[in-house]
Design a protein around this motif. Structure first.
Motif, PDB file in Angstrom:
ATOM      1  N   GLY A 123       0.810  -1.209   0.000  1.00  0.00           N
ATOM      2  CA  GLY A 123       0.000   0.000   0.000  1.00  0.00           C
ATOM      3  C   GLY A 123       0.839   1.251   0.000  1.00  0.00           C
ATOM      4  O   GLY A 123       0.513   2.231  -0.660  1.00  0.00           O
ATOM      5  N   LEU A 124       1.947   1.225   0.741  1.00  0.00           N
ATOM      6  CA  LEU A 124       2.815   2.396   0.798  1.00  0.00           C
ATOM      7  C   LEU A 124       3.424   2.683  -0.561  1.00  0.00           C
ATOM      8  O   LEU A 124       3.425   3.810  -1.038  1.00  0.00           O
ATOM      9  N   ALA A 125       3.939   1.619  -1.236  1.00  0.00           N
ATOM     10  CA  ALA A 125       4.536   1.823  -2.547  1.00  0.00           C
ATOM     11  C   ALA A 125       3.493   2.305  -3.542  1.00  0.00           C
ATOM     12  O   ALA A 125       3.755   3.167  -4.384  1.00  0.00           O
ATOM     13  N   GLY A 126       2.262   1.729  -3.464  1.00  0.00           N
ATOM     14  CA  GLY A 126       1.206   2.170  -4.366  1.00  0.00           C
ATOM     15  C   GLY A 126       0.864   3.626  -4.176  1.00  0.00           C
ATOM     16  O   GLY A 126       0.652   4.369  -5.130  1.00  0.00           O
ATOM     17  N   ARG A 127       0.818   4.059  -2.919  1.00  0.00           N
ATOM     18  CA  ARG A 127       0.535   5.474  -2.659  1.00  0.00           C
ATOM     19  C   ARG A 127       1.617   6.367  -3.236  1.00  0.00           C
ATOM     20  O   ARG A 127       1.343   7.401  -3.830  1.00  0.00           O
ATOM     21  N   LEU A 128       2.870   5.947  -3.031  1.00  0.00           N
ATOM     22  CA  LEU A 128       3.961   6.756  -3.562  1.00  0.00           C
ATOM     23  C   LEU A 128       3.905   6.832  -5.080  1.00  0.00           C
ATOM     24  O   LEU A 128       4.182   7.882  -5.675  1.00  0.00           O
ATOM     25  N   ASN A 129       3.537   5.713  -5.741  1.00  0.00           N
ATOM     26  CA  ASN A 129       3.413   5.728  -7.192  1.00  0.00           C
ATOM     27  C   ASN A 129       2.311   6.674  -7.639  1.00  0.00           C
ATOM     28  O   ASN A 129       2.463   7.419  -8.615  1.00  0.00           O
ATOM     29  N   ARG A 130       1.185   6.666  -6.920  1.00  0.00           N
ATOM     30  CA  ARG A 130       0.094   7.570  -7.291  1.00  0.00           C
ATOM     31  C   ARG A 130       0.477   9.015  -7.051  1.00  0.00           C
ATOM     32  O   ARG A 130       0.111   9.907  -7.813  1.00  0.00           O
ATOM     33  N   GLU A 131       1.225   9.278  -5.968  1.00  0.00           N
ATOM     34  CA  GLU A 131       1.684  10.635  -5.717  1.00  0.00           C
ATOM     35  C   GLU A 131       2.589  11.113  -6.848  1.00  0.00           C
ATOM     36  O   GLU A 131       2.494  12.250  -7.310  1.00  0.00           O
ATOM     37  N   GLU A 185      -7.028   1.637  12.749  1.00  0.00           N
ATOM     38  CA  GLU A 185      -8.126   2.491  13.207  1.00  0.00           C
ATOM     39  C   GLU A 185      -8.114   3.823  12.476  1.00  0.00           C
ATOM     40  O   GLU A 185      -9.170   4.366  12.127  1.00  0.00           O
ATOM     41  N   ASP A 186      -6.906   4.357  12.208  1.00  0.00           N
ATOM     42  CA  ASP A 186      -6.812   5.611  11.456  1.00  0.00           C
ATOM     43  C   ASP A 186      -7.201   5.422   9.992  1.00  0.00           C
ATOM     44  O   ASP A 186      -7.780   6.327   9.377  1.00  0.00           O
ATOM     45  N   LEU A 187      -6.861   4.265   9.422  1.00  0.00           N
ATOM     46  CA  LEU A 187      -7.158   4.013   8.009  1.00  0.00           C
ATOM     47  C   LEU A 187      -8.617   3.648   7.777  1.00  0.00           C
ATOM     48  O   LEU A 187      -9.145   3.880   6.682  1.00  0.00           O
ATOM     49  N   MET A 188      -9.282   3.066   8.768  1.00  0.00           N
ATOM     50  CA  MET A 188     -10.671   2.613   8.611  1.00  0.00           C
ATOM     51  C   MET A 188     -11.507   3.074   9.795  1.00  0.00           C
ATOM     52  O   MET A 188     -11.913   2.259  10.646  1.00  0.00           O
ATOM     53  N   GLY A 206     -25.398   0.071   7.404  1.00  0.00           N
ATOM     54  CA  GLY A 206     -25.660   1.495   7.288  1.00  0.00           C
ATOM     55  C   GLY A 206     -24.418   2.320   7.051  1.00  0.00           C
ATOM     56  O   GLY A 206     -24.519   3.485   6.657  1.00  0.00           O
ATOM     57  N   ASN A 207     -23.238   1.749   7.289  1.00  0.00           N
ATOM     58  CA  ASN A 207     -21.972   2.447   7.024  1.00  0.00           C
ATOM     59  C   ASN A 207     -21.465   2.086   5.637  1.00  0.00           C
ATOM     60  O   ASN A 207     -21.806   1.045   5.082  1.00  0.00           O
ATOM     61  N   PRO A 208     -20.634   2.951   5.057  1.00  0.00           N
ATOM     62  CA  PRO A 208     -20.059   2.620   3.753  1.00  0.00           C
ATOM     63  C   PRO A 208     -19.251   1.329   3.826  1.00  0.00           C
ATOM     64  O   PRO A 208     -18.612   1.027   4.828  1.00  0.00           O
ATOM     65  N   ALA A 209     -19.294   0.550   2.739  1.00  0.00           N
ATOM     66  CA  ALA A 209     -18.543  -0.709   2.695  1.00  0.00           C
ATOM     67  C   ALA A 209     -17.050  -0.426   2.591  1.00  0.00           C
ATOM     68  O   ALA A 209     -16.624   0.625   2.099  1.00  0.00           O
ATOM     69  N   LEU A 210     -16.288  -1.373   3.052  1.00  0.00           N
ATOM     70  CA  LEU A 210     -14.830  -1.280   2.912  1.00  0.00           C
ATOM     71  C   LEU A 210     -14.451  -1.342   1.439  1.00  0.00           C
ATOM     72  O   LEU A 210     -15.118  -1.994   0.631  1.00  0.00           O
ATOM     73  N   THR A 211     -13.367  -0.671   1.092  1.00  0.00           N
ATOM     74  CA  THR A 211     -12.957  -0.539  -0.307  1.00  0.00           C
ATOM     75  C   THR A 211     -11.717  -1.382  -0.591  1.00  0.00           C
ATOM     76  O   THR A 211     -10.979  -1.757   0.326  1.00  0.00           O
ATOM     77  N   PRO A 212     -11.467  -1.659  -1.880  1.00  0.00           N
ATOM     78  CA  PRO A 212     -10.240  -2.386  -2.220  1.00  0.00           C
ATOM     79  C   PRO A 212      -8.975  -1.672  -1.754  1.00  0.00           C
ATOM     80  O   PRO A 212      -7.995  -2.314  -1.400  1.00  0.00           O
ATOM     81  N   ASN A 213      -8.991  -0.349  -1.763  1.00  0.00           N
ATOM     82  CA  ASN A 213      -7.814   0.379  -1.299  1.00  0.00           C
ATOM     83  C   ASN A 213      -7.567   0.132   0.185  1.00  0.00           C
ATOM     84  O   ASN A 213      -6.423   0.005   0.641  1.00  0.00           O
ATOM     85  N   GLN A 214      -8.649   0.047   0.959  1.00  0.00           N
ATOM     86  CA  GLN A 214      -8.494  -0.269   2.376  1.00  0.00           C
ATOM     87  C   GLN A 214      -8.010  -1.710   2.566  1.00  0.00           C
ATOM     88  O   GLN A 214      -7.254  -2.000   3.499  1.00  0.00           O
ATOM     89  N   ARG A 271      -5.974  -3.186   0.482  1.00  0.00           N
ATOM     90  CA  ARG A 271      -4.530  -3.074   0.239  1.00  0.00           C
ATOM     91  C   ARG A 271      -3.803  -2.567   1.477  1.00  0.00           C
ATOM     92  O   ARG A 271      -2.726  -3.053   1.836  1.00  0.00           O
ATOM     93  N   ASN A 272      -4.382  -1.567   2.106  1.00  0.00           N
ATOM     94  CA  ASN A 272      -3.737  -0.997   3.291  1.00  0.00           C
ATOM     95  C   ASN A 272      -3.630  -2.023   4.415  1.00  0.00           C
ATOM     96  O   ASN A 272      -2.614  -2.084   5.124  1.00  0.00           O
ATOM     97  N   VAL A 273      -4.662  -2.848   4.602  1.00  0.00           N
ATOM     98  CA  VAL A 273      -4.620  -3.870   5.646  1.00  0.00           C
ATOM     99  C   VAL A 273      -3.517  -4.880   5.345  1.00  0.00           C
ATOM    100  O   VAL A 273      -2.737  -5.266   6.229  1.00  0.00           O
ATOM    101  N   VAL A 274      -3.436  -5.313   4.077  1.00  0.00           N
ATOM    102  CA  VAL A 274      -2.411  -6.284   3.706  1.00  0.00           C
ATOM    103  C   VAL A 274      -1.021  -5.686   3.879  1.00  0.00           C
ATOM    104  O   VAL A 274      -0.107  -6.321   4.417  1.00  0.00           O
ATOM    105  N   ALA A 275      -0.837  -4.436   3.421  1.00  0.00           N
ATOM    106  CA  ALA A 275       0.469  -3.790   3.554  1.00  0.00           C
ATOM    107  C   ALA A 275       0.841  -3.597   5.024  1.00  0.00           C
ATOM    108  O   ALA A 275       1.982  -3.856   5.432  1.00  0.00           O
ATOM    109  N   ALA A 276      -0.126  -3.148   5.828  1.00  0.00           N
ATOM    110  CA  ALA A 276       0.147  -2.976   7.255  1.00  0.00           C
ATOM    111  C   ALA A 276       0.480  -4.308   7.908  1.00  0.00           C
ATOM    112  O   ALA A 276       1.367  -4.396   8.775  1.00  0.00           O
ATOM    113  N   GLY A 277      -0.225  -5.380   7.485  1.00  0.00           N
ATOM    114  CA  GLY A 277       0.075  -6.697   8.035  1.00  0.00           C
ATOM    115  C   GLY A 277       1.477  -7.169   7.697  1.00  0.00           C
ATOM    116  O   GLY A 277       2.170  -7.758   8.522  1.00  0.00           O
TER     117      GLY A 277
END
Length: 742
Positions: free
Chosen positions: A185-193, A236-239, A362-370, A372-378
């Motif tokens: 997730g970190l590398a993907g974010r940097l690529n998008r930046e 918790e900060d990401l989701m 009633g809350n928005p569903a989790l997204t593929p980007n989230q 990715r973040n869970v997998v990267a954080a793991g």
């Protein structure tokens, strides 16, 4: 071409809804996206953001395909329809032209994406089955075959222009299927930046990436608990608004899982106010524990008891879930294929833990980007706990090594400790303390067995070269040619038997100390070569041509009078002056007074401890006998006498805690006696010599040697071992005695 058995014309309005099913979008070997198909809803798939399933790919049409309920003679089913797309829809590698009924494990290929239809939640985490292809081959949809389980979406730079007619941005409440990104997730974010920066968009470089902050925090973590708290805070900060459970498996929990037991309570939990965390159901846990299972994202989970656990009211009020195993990145077999998903569980295949995230209804569903973040954080978390384990293991190993080093230092200190309170030995100790810090050559003189090598060791360990090697060489034990090879080394083929290159003692001792024992036995030719090395000149190996320079401190030792040898032209005068910079004369044991008893007690305790003989001590008569003997073999002889006494002491000595005394009769001191004028022996009942004061040291020594030889039946090797001297030294002494007698 469409299979007839799979093709039907569905009714426009089915009488009842087909059973719930799942559409699994494979995202490589690390995670999957699960879309629950339920009710009578039609699921259109395409590039437009108005579709429930959005494919962000230039290969996708605006409305590419549709999955809808249908009625067949067998009952309600799910079917897929191609909506006149540009690139078509494939079911099990065949392009369809008519509505096609979906069956268990059917594989769909749409716009470069691979999807699997299933009704069994146990298949949700299985990696996709790869089609073998030649390196560099291209799939039918035009994508390269070097993907990691999902067809890679090769987007060009004009993708945004192609999709400019989309109906707005994709909302987070929509099911959004995106192409696989294998980087974290970190590398993907940097690529998008970086991509935004190239297009002139703001990069928000002042914002701190939560994953980057987590990586820095975990780098400072010192315990598993601290790592877990950091991971939970990051998730918790990401989701925000999600409930999060962290499970970590120790050895006991792994054993329970292998035995089929359920999950133990989570190690850490995060739950917003008004919500309560609930564990994942067993049907979802079992597949995620399989070898090489992937993380999953499931949405539209409301009412599905196979994907979520009911609340206290018996309802499934979960909108979406993420369940991710905590393990290193999935490795592949040598043939490039994943391991068999149904392989038996093994302890090493189990993940180290799980992360379970849910969002309430009633809350928005989790997204593929989230996801990715869970997998990267793991992955970052797994690396951190591996580092913590490794650091703890290294710390334990370091402590063990320090304990061993401390014990060895104590043992070494006992070996190099020069014991004694007599004035002659105090002078030796003072000289060692003065000369040890200097690089000067030292000449150690003394009778055989007084401890000349012990003095050399004390000089080495008390000086700045203590961490370097201490190499000892007995010059009297080798012939001239062998001694030269031992000192300076030889090249391969230098002489018969030189089958490989050998480093000499000067090379081996570089940075440390080289002790040359019995230096007086060295030949004159070799003395000249030794002198050059001592003067700082380089030397060459025997048979070699390359000069070698070493940094060695030399300590020479001899029992002979080198000054007298210089006068007799048997020792080089220039080498004598080079060696005789500092001379230390080690006194014989008979001149050390009460040191005999001190050394005897030291050897007694040392041997008693190593041989487990308990507590031993000498009687007054034994001490008197030790004090009266003249010790022609000096400390070496004393040590051997005490060792024999301890060996022959009772096996259960001191077993009851009592002190066992060694009497004079327990000390086998070999009498040195010769025939008297009347041909009778001069030994008395006590084993001592009546008039030994009238004998010279050489006579005492030779008589002792002959008596030992007589006791061994003429076995020179055994006699030299008892005497504590080299076999060559024994031969030399016997030859010299024979020459003097003639």
């Amino acid at each position: 071409m469409t299979s007839k058995s799979n093709t039907t014309e569905p009714d426009a309005a089915p009488a009842k809804s087909p059973p719930d099913a799942y559409l699994v979008v494979h995202r490589g070997m690390r995670w999957t996206d699960v879309i629950r198909l339920s009710g009578d809803m039609r699921w259109t798939i395409g590039r437009s953001s108005s579709n429930p399933i959005v494919l962000r790919s230039a290969q996708s049409s605006r409305q590419h395909a549709e999955i809808r309920p249908a009625i067949t003679p067998e009952g309600p089913v799910w079917a897929i329809v191609d909506l006149n797309s540009r690139n078509g829809v494939q079911v099990n590698s065949r392009r369809i032209k008519a509505p096609t009924v979906l069956k268990e494990a059917d594989r769909l290929k749409i716009a470069g994406f691979e999807l699997t239809f299933t009704r069994n939640p146990a298949t949700l985490t299985r990696p996709p089955v790869r089609n073998s292809a030649a390196p560099g081959a291209t799939s039918p949809n035009g994508s390269g075959s070097g993907d990691d389980g999902a067809t890679q979406d090769n987007l060009g730079g004009d993708w945004q222009a192609e999709c400019a007619d989309d109906d707005g941005d994709n909302g987070e409440s929509e099911v959004d299927v995106v192409s696989q990104i294998m980087s974290s997730g970190l590398a993907g974010r940097l690529n998008r930046e970086a991509s935004r920066a190239r297009e002139g968009e703001p990069t928000h470089s002042d914002a701190v990436d939560p994953l980057l902050a987590m990586a820095f925090a975990l780098g400072r973590a010192e315990s598993i608990e601290e790592c877990g708290e950091t991971l939970m805070q990051t998730l918790e900060d990401l989701m925000p608004g999600s409930t999060i459970g962290l499970y970590l498996f120790d050895a006991e929990q792994k054993a329970a899982l292998l035995d089929g037991a359920g999950l133990a309570p989570p190690r850490l939990v995060r739950q917003p106010a008004g919500t309560r965390y609930r564990r994942p159901p067993t049907p979802l846990i079992q597949p995620i524990l399989q070898p090489e299972s992937a993380a999953i994202l499931a949405r539209n989970v409301l009412g599905d008891r196979r994907l979520a656990t009911e609340n206290t009211a018996g309802e499934i009020d979960v909108e979406s879930i993420i369940l991710a195993p905590l393990r290193p990145a999935v490795a592949e077999n040598r043939d490039g294929a994943s391991a068999e998903p149904n392989a038996l569980l093994r302890e090493k295949s189990l993940p180290v833990g799980l992360v379970h995230v849910t969002t309430p209804a009633g809350n928005p569903a989790l997204t593929p980007n989230q996801l990715r973040n869970v997998v990267a954080a793991g992955e970052i978390f797994c690396q951190a706990i591996r580092s913590v384990h490794r650091e703890a293991s290294l710390t334990r190993s370091l402590k063990k090594s320090e304990a061993v080093i401390s014990r060895l230092r104590r043992q070494l200190a006992g070996r190099i400790q020069i014991l004694g309170n007599s004035e002659p030995i105090r002078l030796v100790q003072q000289q060692i303390a003065q000369v040890a810090p200097t690089p000067s050559v030292v000449l150690v003189r003394g009778e055989s067995g007084v401890g000349k090598e012990l003095v050399a060791s004390a000089i080495h360990h008390a000086g700045p070269r203590r961490d370097g090697p201490l190499v000892c060489l007995n010059c009297a034990a080798l012939s001239k040619d062998l001694l030269e090879s031992e000192l300076f080394g030889h090249e391969e083929g230098a002489f018969t038997g030189a089958t490989q290159q050998k480093r000499g003692k000067f090379e081996v001792a570089s940075g440390g100390t080289l002790m040359l024992d019995e230096i007086g036995e060295m030949s004159l030719d070799l003395q000249a070569k030794l002198l050059r090395v001592l003067e700082g000149h380089p030397f060459e190996r025997v048979g070699g041509q390359s000069p070698i320079q070493t940094d060695v401190r030399v300590v020479a030792a001899t029992h002979r009078d080198l000054r007298a040898m210089v006068e007799q032209n048997t020792f080089r005068e220039d080498l004598f002056y080079r060696l005789n910079v500092v001379e230390i004369l080690v006194p014989p044991l008979r001149e050390r007074g009460r040191d005999v008893i001190l050394l005897a007690n030291h050897f007694l305790q040392s041997f008693a401890e190593s041989m487990a003989r308990g507590r031993l001590k000498f009687t007054a008569l034994a001490e008197k006998k030790l004090q009266r003997h003249r010790w022609p073999g000096n400390v070496r002889e004393l040590r051997n006498v005490i060792e024999r006494a301890v060996v022959m002491s009772p096996m259960d000595a001191g077993g009851d805690g009592n002190v066992i005394e060694l009497d004079a009769d327990d000390l086998l001191i070999t009498p040195v006696a010769g025939p008297s004028k009347d041909g009778t022996s001069k030994t008395g009942r006590s084993g001592s010599i009546d008039d030994e004061s009238e004998l010279s040291l050489a006579e005492l020594e030779m008589r002792h040697i002959r008596r030992v030889l007589e006791s061994t039946g003429g076995n020179k090797s055994r006699a030299s071992t008892i005497l504590g001297i080299e076999r060559s030294t024994l031969d030399r002494k016997l030859k010299k005695a024979q020459k003097n007698a003639s």
